[in-house]
Enzyme design. Structure first.
Site, PDB file in Angstrom:
ATOM      1  N   SER A   1       0.797  -1.220   0.000  1.00  0.00           N
ATOM      2  CA  SER A   1       0.000   0.000   0.000  1.00  0.00           C
ATOM      3  C   SER A   1       0.833   1.276   0.000  1.00  0.00           C
ATOM      4  O   SER A   1       1.629   1.516  -0.902  1.00  0.00           O
ATOM      5  CB  SER A   1      -0.976  -0.056   1.179  1.00  0.00           C
ATOM      6  OG  SER A   1      -1.926   0.969   1.094  1.00  0.00           O
TER       7      SER A   1
ATOM      8  N   ASP B   1     -10.235  -5.786  -3.695  1.00  0.00           N
ATOM      9  CA  ASP B   1      -9.522  -4.511  -3.629  1.00  0.00           C
ATOM     10  C   ASP B   1      -9.414  -3.909  -5.032  1.00  0.00           C
ATOM     11  O   ASP B   1      -8.544  -4.280  -5.807  1.00  0.00           O
ATOM     12  CB  ASP B   1      -8.133  -4.738  -3.027  1.00  0.00           C
ATOM     13  CG  ASP B   1      -7.293  -3.474  -2.965  1.00  0.00           C
ATOM     14  OD1 ASP B   1      -7.833  -2.377  -3.139  1.00  0.00           O
ATOM     15  OD2 ASP B   1      -6.078  -3.606  -2.729  1.00  0.00           O
TER      16      ASP B   1
ATOM     17  N   HIS C   1      -8.096  -4.779   0.662  1.00  0.00           N
ATOM     18  CA  HIS C   1      -6.820  -4.112   0.426  1.00  0.00           C
ATOM     19  C   HIS C   1      -5.688  -4.663   1.296  1.00  0.00           C
ATOM     20  O   HIS C   1      -4.585  -4.890   0.807  1.00  0.00           O
ATOM     21  CB  HIS C   1      -6.993  -2.601   0.662  1.00  0.00           C
ATOM     22  CG  HIS C   1      -5.796  -1.798   0.302  1.00  0.00           C
ATOM     23  ND1 HIS C   1      -5.335  -1.699  -0.996  1.00  0.00           N
ATOM     24  CD2 HIS C   1      -4.958  -1.051   1.068  1.00  0.00           C
ATOM     25  CE1 HIS C   1      -4.275  -0.920  -1.018  1.00  0.00           C
ATOM     26  NE2 HIS C   1      -4.014  -0.508   0.225  1.00  0.00           N
TER      27      HIS C   1
END
Length: 188
Positions: free
Chosen positions: A74, A125, A151
């Site tokens: 991320s 995601d 995610h």
């Protein structure tokens, strides 16, 4: 071999401890180091004027990691993407876990990257899936969709995540070492 683990925005190096990732990698003979990125966990803000790529390269050197596999979920794409594009030679491979920023780079740039890469994202995601479409332009990139998760797929399906990153790391020749977390340049 070694691994450098970065973290997502809501997390710290302790996330990898809590998930057992450092233990899992260490048991496989991999020297695993998780760090708190600047302004997270026990690390203070950055006061340098280096680029994110230069900062991450200097971090790898300061930790005495010899071409680690970079595991970057991320938000840590802010550090991983510039590093792999500017200094791909300092890492052995890259596990890109739904990295933020992948869609801002043109496909022809990804097509020119010569680095063993595994792209991971959760099935639910959409942001990770969008980034994965770009990263799949990296020659030879392996990809893995973690079923039925979002995610933070490594949090929601840790056993599957561990199995897949170990498979990838073995395939690129990573192995042998110990585990540590680092915050603000101090080993814990």
């Amino acid at each position: 071999g070694s691994a450098l683990l970065l973290h997502g925005q809501r997390y710290t190096s302790n996330t990898w401890v809590d998930l057992g990732t450092l233990t899992t990698l260490s048991a496989a003979g991999i020297r695993a180091v998780a760090v708190d990125l600047p302004s997270y966990g026990d690390s203070g803000p950055r006061h340098d004027h280096e680029s994110d790529a230069d900062f991450t390269k200097a971090l790898i050197e300061a930790l005495h990691l010899d071409r680690p596999t970079l595991i970057a979920p991320s938000m840590s794409g802010k550090y991983a993407i510039p590093l792999v594009l500017e200094y791909p030679e300092v890492v052995n491979g890259w596990v890109a876990v739904a990295p933020v920023g992948a869609t801002k780079i043109f496909n022809d740039v990804w097509e020119g990257l010569e680095l063993a890469t595994m792209v991971v994202w959760g099935q639910n995601d959409r942001m990770g899936e969008a980034g994965a479409k770009y990263l799949q332009h990296i020659p030879g990139a392996q990809s893995f969709t973690v079923p039925n998760v979002g995610h933070a797929c490594y949090l929601e399906a840790t056993d599957i995540f561990h199995r897949e990153i170990l498979r990838f790391m073995v395939s690129i020749g990573t192995g042998g070492g110990t585990a540590a977390t680092v915050a603000g340049g101090r080993r814990r």
